[in-house]
Design a protein around this motif. Structure first.
Motif, PDB file in Angstrom:
ATOM      1  N   GLY A 137       3.866 -12.620  -2.045  1.00  0.00           N
ATOM      2  CA  GLY A 137       4.519 -12.927  -0.793  1.00  0.00           C
ATOM      3  C   GLY A 137       4.331 -11.847   0.258  1.00  0.00           C
ATOM      4  O   GLY A 137       4.986 -11.850   1.280  1.00  0.00           O
ATOM      5  N   PHE A 138       3.453 -10.900   0.020  1.00  0.00           N
ATOM      6  CA  PHE A 138       3.187  -9.853   1.011  1.00  0.00           C
ATOM      7  C   PHE A 138       1.792  -9.299   0.800  1.00  0.00           C
ATOM      8  O   PHE A 138       1.149  -9.548  -0.213  1.00  0.00           O
ATOM      9  CB  PHE A 138       4.214  -8.729   0.915  1.00  0.00           C
ATOM     10  CG  PHE A 138       4.072  -7.875  -0.314  1.00  0.00           C
ATOM     11  CD1 PHE A 138       3.373  -6.696  -0.259  1.00  0.00           C
ATOM     12  CD2 PHE A 138       4.642  -8.253  -1.511  1.00  0.00           C
ATOM     13  CE1 PHE A 138       3.231  -5.905  -1.386  1.00  0.00           C
ATOM     14  CE2 PHE A 138       4.512  -7.472  -2.632  1.00  0.00           C
ATOM     15  CZ  PHE A 138       3.807  -6.298  -2.574  1.00  0.00           C
ATOM     16  N   ASN A 139       1.327  -8.558   1.757  1.00  0.00           N
ATOM     17  CA  ASN A 139       0.037  -7.897   1.673  1.00  0.00           C
ATOM     18  C   ASN A 139       0.293  -6.403   1.503  1.00  0.00           C
ATOM     19  O   ASN A 139       0.734  -5.736   2.438  1.00  0.00           O
ATOM     20  CB  ASN A 139      -0.764  -8.181   2.938  1.00  0.00           C
ATOM     21  CG  ASN A 139      -2.167  -7.638   2.854  1.00  0.00           C
ATOM     22  OD1 ASN A 139      -2.480  -6.805   2.017  1.00  0.00           O
ATOM     23  ND2 ASN A 139      -3.025  -8.104   3.735  1.00  0.00           N
ATOM     24  N   ALA A 140       0.031  -5.869   0.340  1.00  0.00           N
ATOM     25  CA  ALA A 140       0.352  -4.477   0.023  1.00  0.00           C
ATOM     26  C   ALA A 140      -0.401  -3.496   0.914  1.00  0.00           C
ATOM     27  O   ALA A 140       0.132  -2.444   1.269  1.00  0.00           O
ATOM     28  CB  ALA A 140       0.045  -4.189  -1.440  1.00  0.00           C
ATOM     29  N   ASP A 141      -1.623  -3.831   1.305  1.00  0.00           N
ATOM     30  CA  ASP A 141      -2.392  -2.926   2.153  1.00  0.00           C
ATOM     31  C   ASP A 141      -1.720  -2.725   3.503  1.00  0.00           C
ATOM     32  O   ASP A 141      -1.673  -1.615   4.027  1.00  0.00           O
ATOM     33  CB  ASP A 141      -3.809  -3.460   2.372  1.00  0.00           C
ATOM     34  CG  ASP A 141      -4.623  -3.474   1.099  1.00  0.00           C
ATOM     35  OD1 ASP A 141      -4.328  -2.650   0.218  1.00  0.00           O
ATOM     36  OD2 ASP A 141      -5.538  -4.297   0.996  1.00  0.00           O
ATOM     37  N   MET A 142      -1.206  -3.797   4.063  1.00  0.00           N
ATOM     38  CA  MET A 142      -0.547  -3.693   5.365  1.00  0.00           C
ATOM     39  C   MET A 142       0.752  -2.894   5.270  1.00  0.00           C
ATOM     40  O   MET A 142       1.049  -2.091   6.155  1.00  0.00           O
ATOM     41  CB  MET A 142      -0.264  -5.086   5.931  1.00  0.00           C
ATOM     42  CG  MET A 142      -1.514  -5.814   6.345  1.00  0.00           C
ATOM     43  SD  MET A 142      -2.536  -4.888   7.506  1.00  0.00           S
ATOM     44  CE  MET A 142      -1.472  -4.835   8.923  1.00  0.00           C
ATOM     45  N   HIS A 143       1.508  -3.097   4.211  1.00  0.00           N
ATOM     46  CA  HIS A 143       2.738  -2.332   4.042  1.00  0.00           C
ATOM     47  C   HIS A 143       2.441  -0.847   3.841  1.00  0.00           C
ATOM     48  O   HIS A 143       3.120   0.014   4.385  1.00  0.00           O
ATOM     49  CB  HIS A 143       3.554  -2.872   2.866  1.00  0.00           C
ATOM     50  CG  HIS A 143       4.283  -4.127   3.184  1.00  0.00           C
ATOM     51  ND1 HIS A 143       3.739  -5.365   2.987  1.00  0.00           N
ATOM     52  CD2 HIS A 143       5.508  -4.329   3.706  1.00  0.00           C
ATOM     53  CE1 HIS A 143       4.597  -6.276   3.363  1.00  0.00           C
ATOM     54  NE2 HIS A 143       5.688  -5.677   3.810  1.00  0.00           N
ATOM     55  N   PHE A 144       1.422  -0.550   3.054  1.00  0.00           N
ATOM     56  CA  PHE A 144       1.056   0.846   2.820  1.00  0.00           C
ATOM     57  C   PHE A 144       0.573   1.502   4.113  1.00  0.00           C
ATOM     58  O   PHE A 144       0.940   2.638   4.421  1.00  0.00           O
ATOM     59  CB  PHE A 144      -0.026   0.949   1.735  1.00  0.00           C
ATOM     60  CG  PHE A 144      -0.436   2.360   1.451  1.00  0.00           C
ATOM     61  CD1 PHE A 144       0.393   3.189   0.719  1.00  0.00           C
ATOM     62  CD2 PHE A 144      -1.622   2.860   1.944  1.00  0.00           C
ATOM     63  CE1 PHE A 144       0.029   4.505   0.477  1.00  0.00           C
ATOM     64  CE2 PHE A 144      -1.986   4.164   1.702  1.00  0.00           C
ATOM     65  CZ  PHE A 144      -1.163   4.990   0.962  1.00  0.00           C
ATOM     66  N   THR A 145      -0.238   0.783   4.878  1.00  0.00           N
ATOM     67  CA  THR A 145      -0.730   1.318   6.143  1.00  0.00           C
ATOM     68  C   THR A 145       0.420   1.573   7.112  1.00  0.00           C
ATOM     69  O   THR A 145       0.450   2.605   7.799  1.00  0.00           O
ATOM     70  CB  THR A 145      -1.759   0.355   6.763  1.00  0.00           C
ATOM     71  OG1 THR A 145      -2.842   0.187   5.837  1.00  0.00           O
ATOM     72  CG2 THR A 145      -2.299   0.891   8.073  1.00  0.00           C
ATOM     73  N   ALA A 146       1.375   0.655   7.168  1.00  0.00           N
ATOM     74  CA  ALA A 146       2.539   0.839   8.043  1.00  0.00           C
ATOM     75  C   ALA A 146       3.348   2.059   7.614  1.00  0.00           C
ATOM     76  O   ALA A 146       3.797   2.846   8.456  1.00  0.00           O
ATOM     77  CB  ALA A 146       3.404  -0.409   8.031  1.00  0.00           C
ATOM     78  N   LEU A 147       3.531   2.228   6.306  1.00  0.00           N
ATOM     79  CA  LEU A 147       4.263   3.385   5.800  1.00  0.00           C
ATOM     80  C   LEU A 147       3.549   4.689   6.155  1.00  0.00           C
ATOM     81  O   LEU A 147       4.178   5.648   6.611  1.00  0.00           O
ATOM     82  CB  LEU A 147       4.449   3.271   4.286  1.00  0.00           C
ATOM     83  CG  LEU A 147       5.136   4.446   3.614  1.00  0.00           C
ATOM     84  CD1 LEU A 147       6.580   4.563   4.086  1.00  0.00           C
ATOM     85  CD2 LEU A 147       5.072   4.295   2.103  1.00  0.00           C
ATOM     86  N   MET A 148       2.239   4.729   5.977  1.00  0.00           N
ATOM     87  CA  MET A 148       1.484   5.939   6.305  1.00  0.00           C
ATOM     88  C   MET A 148       1.506   6.213   7.812  1.00  0.00           C
ATOM     89  O   MET A 148       1.523   7.366   8.245  1.00  0.00           O
ATOM     90  CB  MET A 148       0.034   5.834   5.819  1.00  0.00           C
ATOM     91  CG  MET A 148      -0.111   5.938   4.313  1.00  0.00           C
ATOM     92  SD  MET A 148       0.527   7.479   3.635  1.00  0.00           S
ATOM     93  CE  MET A 148       2.073   6.968   2.936  1.00  0.00           C
ATOM     94  N   PHE A 149       1.536   5.157   8.633  1.00  0.00           N
ATOM     95  CA  PHE A 149       1.627   5.342  10.082  1.00  0.00           C
ATOM     96  C   PHE A 149       2.971   5.960  10.448  1.00  0.00           C
ATOM     97  O   PHE A 149       3.038   6.863  11.283  1.00  0.00           O
ATOM     98  CB  PHE A 149       1.428   4.003  10.796  1.00  0.00           C
ATOM     99  CG  PHE A 149       1.429   4.117  12.287  1.00  0.00           C
ATOM    100  CD1 PHE A 149       0.356   4.693  12.945  1.00  0.00           C
ATOM    101  CD2 PHE A 149       2.503   3.660  13.025  1.00  0.00           C
ATOM    102  CE1 PHE A 149       0.355   4.807  14.321  1.00  0.00           C
ATOM    103  CE2 PHE A 149       2.517   3.767  14.404  1.00  0.00           C
ATOM    104  CZ  PHE A 149       1.434   4.336  15.052  1.00  0.00           C
ATOM    105  N   ILE A 150       4.040   5.507   9.805  1.00  0.00           N
ATOM    106  CA  ILE A 150       5.367   6.075  10.062  1.00  0.00           C
ATOM    107  C   ILE A 150       5.413   7.542   9.650  1.00  0.00           C
ATOM    108  O   ILE A 150       5.954   8.389  10.371  1.00  0.00           O
ATOM    109  CB  ILE A 150       6.454   5.251   9.341  1.00  0.00           C
ATOM    110  CG1 ILE A 150       6.586   3.880  10.002  1.00  0.00           C
ATOM    111  CG2 ILE A 150       7.796   5.982   9.336  1.00  0.00           C
ATOM    112  CD1 ILE A 150       7.441   2.902   9.232  1.00  0.00           C
ATOM    113  N   VAL A 151       4.819   7.865   8.497  1.00  0.00           N
ATOM    114  CA  VAL A 151       4.780   9.261   8.041  1.00  0.00           C
ATOM    115  C   VAL A 151       3.951  10.110   9.017  1.00  0.00           C
ATOM    116  O   VAL A 151       4.330  11.235   9.346  1.00  0.00           O
ATOM    117  CB  VAL A 151       4.220   9.351   6.600  1.00  0.00           C
ATOM    118  CG1 VAL A 151       3.970  10.792   6.189  1.00  0.00           C
ATOM    119  CG2 VAL A 151       5.166   8.677   5.624  1.00  0.00           C
ATOM    120  N   LEU A 152       2.839   9.571   9.497  1.00  0.00           N
ATOM    121  CA  LEU A 152       1.997  10.282  10.456  1.00  0.00           C
ATOM    122  C   LEU A 152       2.753  10.561  11.754  1.00  0.00           C
ATOM    123  O   LEU A 152       2.752  11.696  12.256  1.00  0.00           O
ATOM    124  CB  LEU A 152       0.735   9.472  10.756  1.00  0.00           C
ATOM    125  CG  LEU A 152      -0.211  10.047  11.803  1.00  0.00           C
ATOM    126  CD1 LEU A 152      -0.886  11.304  11.272  1.00  0.00           C
ATOM    127  CD2 LEU A 152      -1.235   9.019  12.206  1.00  0.00           C
TER     128      LEU A 152
END
Length: 86
Positions: free
Chosen positions: A54-69
């Protein structure tokens, strides 16, 4: 640990993890398996992928890394501004 070092670690860590994931997909695969369990990589409409969770893990991971950045950049800028003030 001072703020400048923390900001640098957050920036470098997010970019490094993003690059590792971009070229190998190890991190997002592990993230998907952890959250989805048996549903990981089940075919949906004949297509194999992590959509079955029900989700795309790559997009969630990228969003998380963007927030950390962005957090790392903010901490670094704040430390530089505080250094100029004091």
């Amino acid at each position: 640990m001072n703020k400048r070092r923390l900001g640098t670690i957050l920036i470098a860590g997010s970019v490094l993890l993003w690059l590792i994931n971009r070229f190998s997909y190890i991190i997002s695969s592990y993230f998907s398996r952890l959250l989805c369990g048996e549903l990981y990589l089940q075919p949906v409409d004949g297509i194999l992928g992590d959509v079955s969770c029900g989700f795309n893990a790559d997009m969630h991971f990228t969003a998380l890394m963007f927030i950390v950045l962005i957090t790392g950049i903010a901490v670094l800028i704040i430390s530089l501004i505080q250094k100029d003030v004091h």
